[in-house]
Motif scaffolding. Structure first.
Motif, PDB file in Angstrom:
ATOM      1  N   SER A  58      -1.547   1.849 -17.658  1.00 44.84           N
ATOM      2  CA  SER A  58      -2.426   2.734 -16.897  1.00 44.84           C
ATOM      3  C   SER A  58      -1.974   4.194 -17.010  1.00 44.84           C
ATOM      4  CB  SER A  58      -2.443   2.299 -15.423  1.00 44.84           C
ATOM      5  OG  SER A  58      -3.182   3.209 -14.648  1.00 44.84           O
ATOM      6  N   ILE A  59      -0.680   4.414 -16.883  1.00 41.65           N
ATOM      7  CA  ILE A  59      -0.135   5.778 -16.976  1.00 41.65           C
ATOM      8  C   ILE A  59      -0.299   6.319 -18.400  1.00 41.65           C
ATOM      9  CG2 ILE A  59       1.984   7.151 -16.831  1.00 41.65           C
ATOM     10  CD1 ILE A  59       2.816   5.110 -14.532  1.00 41.65           C
ATOM     11  N   LEU A  60      -0.042   5.496 -19.397  1.00 41.19           N
ATOM     12  CA  LEU A  60      -0.192   5.958 -20.782  1.00 41.19           C
ATOM     13  C   LEU A  60      -1.645   6.310 -21.097  1.00 41.19           C
ATOM     14  CD1 LEU A  60       2.273   3.618 -22.708  1.00 41.19           C
ATOM     15  CD2 LEU A  60       2.583   6.026 -22.068  1.00 41.19           C
ATOM     16  N   ARG A  61      -2.592   5.572 -20.538  1.00 41.92           N
ATOM     17  CA  ARG A  61      -4.005   5.918 -20.723  1.00 41.92           C
ATOM     18  C   ARG A  61      -4.301   7.282 -20.116  1.00 41.92           C
ATOM     19  NH1 ARG A  61      -7.063   0.255 -19.292  1.00 41.92           N
ATOM     20  NH2 ARG A  61      -6.826  -0.719 -21.339  1.00 41.92           N
ATOM     21  N   LYS A  62      -3.784   7.506 -18.904  1.00 40.13           N
ATOM     22  CA  LYS A  62      -3.995   8.803 -18.242  1.00 40.13           C
ATOM     23  C   LYS A  62      -3.368   9.939 -19.044  1.00 40.13           C
ATOM     24  CE  LYS A  62      -4.407   6.858 -13.657  1.00 40.13           C
ATOM     25  NZ  LYS A  62      -3.707   6.490 -12.428  1.00 40.13           N
ATOM     26  N   LYS A  63      -2.279   9.632 -19.733  1.00 42.09           N
ATOM     27  CA  LYS A  63      -1.616  10.639 -20.571  1.00 42.09           C
ATOM     28  C   LYS A  63      -2.261  10.724 -21.956  1.00 42.09           C
ATOM     29  CE  LYS A  63       2.925  10.500 -18.370  1.00 42.09           C
ATOM     30  NZ  LYS A  63       3.156  11.919 -18.185  1.00 42.09           N
ATOM     31  N   ARG A  64      -3.371  10.022 -22.146  1.00 42.03           N
ATOM     32  CA  ARG A  64      -4.152  10.039 -23.383  1.00 42.03           C
ATOM     33  C   ARG A  64      -3.342   9.639 -24.622  1.00 42.03           C
ATOM     34  NH1 ARG A  64      -8.838  12.084 -21.458  1.00 42.03           N
ATOM     35  NH2 ARG A  64      -8.830  13.849 -20.057  1.00 42.03           N
ATOM     36  N   GLN A  65      -2.491   8.649 -24.420  1.00 38.45           N
ATOM     37  CA  GLN A  65      -1.737   8.115 -25.550  1.00 38.45           C
ATOM     38  C   GLN A  65      -2.614   7.101 -26.279  1.00 38.45           C
ATOM     39  OE1 GLN A  65       1.669   9.148 -26.440  1.00 38.45           O
ATOM     40  NE2 GLN A  65       0.662  10.722 -25.223  1.00 38.45           N
ATOM     41  N   ASP A  66      -2.602   7.137 -27.605  1.00 37.02           N
ATOM     42  CA  ASP A  66      -3.432   6.258 -28.420  1.00 37.02           C
ATOM     43  C   ASP A  66      -2.693   4.932 -28.660  1.00 37.02           C
ATOM     44  OD1 ASP A  66      -5.343   5.181 -30.070  1.00 37.02           O
ATOM     45  OD2 ASP A  66      -4.908   6.502 -31.771  1.00 37.02           O
ATOM     46  N   VAL A  67      -2.646   4.109 -27.608  1.00 34.02           N
ATOM     47  CA  VAL A  67      -1.955   2.819 -27.662  1.00 34.02           C
ATOM     48  C   VAL A  67      -2.902   1.782 -28.262  1.00 34.02           C
ATOM     49  CG1 VAL A  67      -0.835   1.006 -26.306  1.00 34.02           C
ATOM     50  CG2 VAL A  67      -0.550   3.412 -25.656  1.00 34.02           C
ATOM     51  N   THR A  68      -2.439   1.092 -29.300  1.00 38.88           N
ATOM     52  CA  THR A  68      -3.243   0.053 -29.943  1.00 38.88           C
ATOM     53  C   THR A  68      -2.668  -1.346 -29.703  1.00 38.88           C
ATOM     54  OG1 THR A  68      -2.023   0.320 -32.010  1.00 38.88           O
ATOM     55  CG2 THR A  68      -4.051   1.624 -31.746  1.00 38.88           C
ATOM     56  N   GLY A  69      -1.454  -1.407 -29.209  1.00 40.11           N
ATOM     57  CA  GLY A  69      -0.816  -2.677 -28.890  1.00 40.11           C
ATOM     58  C   GLY A  69       0.288  -2.430 -27.878  1.00 40.11           C
ATOM     59  N   PHE A  70       0.488  -3.382 -26.981  1.00 46.32           N
ATOM     60  CA  PHE A  70       1.494  -3.190 -25.936  1.00 46.32           C
ATOM     61  C   PHE A  70       1.977  -4.552 -25.474  1.00 46.32           C
ATOM     62  CE2 PHE A  70       2.351  -2.326 -21.287  1.00 46.32           C
ATOM     63  CZ  PHE A  70       3.538  -1.643 -21.490  1.00 46.32           C
ATOM     64  N   GLN A  71       3.286  -4.686 -25.355  1.00 47.61           N
ATOM     65  CA  GLN A  71       3.876  -5.941 -24.895  1.00 47.61           C
ATOM     66  C   GLN A  71       5.075  -5.623 -24.015  1.00 47.61           C
ATOM     67  OE1 GLN A  71       5.354  -8.466 -28.058  1.00 47.61           O
ATOM     68  NE2 GLN A  71       5.268 -10.280 -26.768  1.00 47.61           N
ATOM     69  N   VAL A  72       5.246  -6.422 -22.972  1.00 49.81           N
ATOM     70  CA  VAL A  72       6.417  -6.320 -22.104  1.00 49.81           C
ATOM     71  C   VAL A  72       7.188  -7.629 -22.248  1.00 49.81           C
ATOM     72  CG1 VAL A  72       7.261  -5.982 -19.758  1.00 49.81           C
ATOM     73  CG2 VAL A  72       5.162  -4.825 -20.501  1.00 49.81           C
ATOM     74  N   ILE A  73       8.433  -7.519 -22.682  1.00 48.34           N
ATOM     75  CA  ILE A  73       9.287  -8.691 -22.890  1.00 48.34           C
ATOM     76  C   ILE A  73      10.396  -8.646 -21.836  1.00 48.34           C
ATOM     77  CG2 ILE A  73      10.823  -9.879 -24.496  1.00 48.34           C
ATOM     78  CD1 ILE A  73       9.270  -8.276 -26.747  1.00 48.34           C
ATOM     79  N   VAL A  74      10.515  -9.704 -21.068  1.00 40.87           N
ATOM     80  CA  VAL A  74      11.509  -9.764 -19.998  1.00 40.87           C
ATOM     81  C   VAL A  74      12.553 -10.826 -20.347  1.00 40.87           C
ATOM     82  CG1 VAL A  74      11.880 -10.241 -17.550  1.00 40.87           C
ATOM     83  CG2 VAL A  74       9.819  -9.011 -18.276  1.00 40.87           C
ATOM     84  N   ASN A  75      13.808 -10.418 -20.398  1.00 42.02           N
ATOM     85  CA  ASN A  75      14.922 -11.343 -20.619  1.00 42.02           C
ATOM     86  C   ASN A  75      15.744 -11.394 -19.335  1.00 42.02           C
ATOM     87  OD1 ASN A  75      14.693 -12.121 -23.484  1.00 42.02           O
ATOM     88  ND2 ASN A  75      14.822  -9.911 -23.780  1.00 42.02           N
ATOM     89  N   ILE A  76      15.955 -12.596 -18.837  1.00 39.26           N
ATOM     90  CA  ILE A  76      16.582 -12.771 -17.522  1.00 39.26           C
ATOM     91  C   ILE A  76      17.834 -13.630 -17.629  1.00 39.26           C
ATOM     92  CG2 ILE A  76      16.268 -13.814 -15.243  1.00 39.26           C
ATOM     93  CD1 ILE A  76      13.303 -13.012 -15.485  1.00 39.26           C
ATOM     94  N   THR A  77      18.884 -13.199 -16.933  1.00 37.57           N
ATOM     95  CA  THR A  77      20.100 -13.989 -16.751  1.00 37.57           C
ATOM     96  C   THR A  77      20.116 -14.439 -15.296  1.00 37.57           C
ATOM     97  OG1 THR A  77      21.253 -12.655 -18.394  1.00 37.57           O
ATOM     98  CG2 THR A  77      22.620 -13.968 -16.895  1.00 37.57           C
ATOM     99  N   ARG A  78      20.402 -15.714 -15.088  1.00 35.62           N
ATOM    100  CA  ARG A  78      20.425 -16.269 -13.729  1.00 35.62           C
ATOM    101  C   ARG A  78      21.841 -16.663 -13.342  1.00 35.62           C
ATOM    102  NH1 ARG A  78      15.833 -20.689 -13.196  1.00 35.62           N
ATOM    103  NH2 ARG A  78      16.524 -20.543 -11.040  1.00 35.62           N
ATOM    104  N   ALA A  79      22.105 -16.694 -12.045  1.00 31.18           N
ATOM    105  CA  ALA A  79      23.388 -17.147 -11.522  1.00 31.18           C
ATOM    106  C   ALA A  79      23.592 -18.620 -11.877  1.00 31.18           C
ATOM    107  CB  ALA A  79      23.439 -16.964 -10.006  1.00 31.18           C
ATOM    108  N   GLU A  80      24.831 -19.017 -12.043  1.00 35.57           N
ATOM    109  CA  GLU A  80      25.150 -20.415 -12.374  1.00 35.57           C
ATOM    110  C   GLU A  80      24.991 -21.331 -11.164  1.00 35.57           C
ATOM    111  OE1 GLU A  80      26.057 -21.704 -15.406  1.00 35.57           O
ATOM    112  OE2 GLU A  80      25.620 -19.730 -16.262  1.00 35.57           O
ATOM    113  N   GLU A  81      25.261 -20.805  -9.984  1.00 33.68           N
ATOM    114  CA  GLU A  81      25.229 -21.615  -8.759  1.00 33.68           C
ATOM    115  C   GLU A  81      23.890 -21.471  -8.042  1.00 33.68           C
ATOM    116  OE1 GLU A  81      27.824 -23.636  -7.915  1.00 33.68           O
ATOM    117  OE2 GLU A  81      28.758 -22.977  -9.782  1.00 33.68           O
TER     118      GLU A  81
END
Length: 138
Positions: A58-81
């Motif tokens: 949404s912010i990049l659109r407002k900034k008139r960036q010419d985005v043709t593809g976008f992905q958010v990749i989340v890598n998570i580490t969890r507690a052992e217990e």
């Protein structure tokens, strides 16, 4: 928001919020499920990616960036217990487009992570969150 999880069988539940959409949740076979749906913690991770992703695009659109593809990749580490909370989260924003301004992307990510995304605000109470920005030409 009102959420509801309705037990179907074994470890399977159908979840909904405000009765709009339904998502199947299930556990792995080792704990009595059939591996036939998302784990609840999977949905937290997906929600985090979607929350910040919607802010940033949404912010990049407002900034008139010419985005043709976008992905958010989340890598998570969890507690052992138990309760095995998220302890470290890396969010990678992959932006593809024409003449993308890195400063604009960095600012969009900063605004999402510090002001707009409630998922980051909540999960940041238990996990260290860091980001990575990758910009690819079209």
């Amino acid at each position: 928001m009102n959420a509801n999880a309705t037990w179907k069988n074994d470890m399977s539940f159908d979840g909904t919020t405000d009765g709009r959409f339904t998502v199947r949740m299930d556990a792995g076979e080792a704990v009595g499920g059939h591996d036939a749906g998302f784990r609840p913690t999977d949905l937290l991770a997906i929600g985090l990616a979607g929350c910040t992703g919607m802010d940033v695009i949404s912010i990049l659109r407002k900034k008139r960036q010419d985005v043709t593809g976008f992905q958010v990749i989340v890598n998570i580490t969890r507690a052992e217990e138990h309760p095995k909370v998220f302890t470290q989260i890396e969010i990678e924003y992959v932006v593809k487009g024409n003449a993308i301004d890195r400063t604009a992307v960095e600012r969009a990510v900063e605004l999402s992570e510090t002001k707009y995304c409630p998922s980051i605000a909540m999960l940041g109470k238990t996990a260290a969150i860091r980001n990575k920005i990758t910009i690819l030409p079209e």
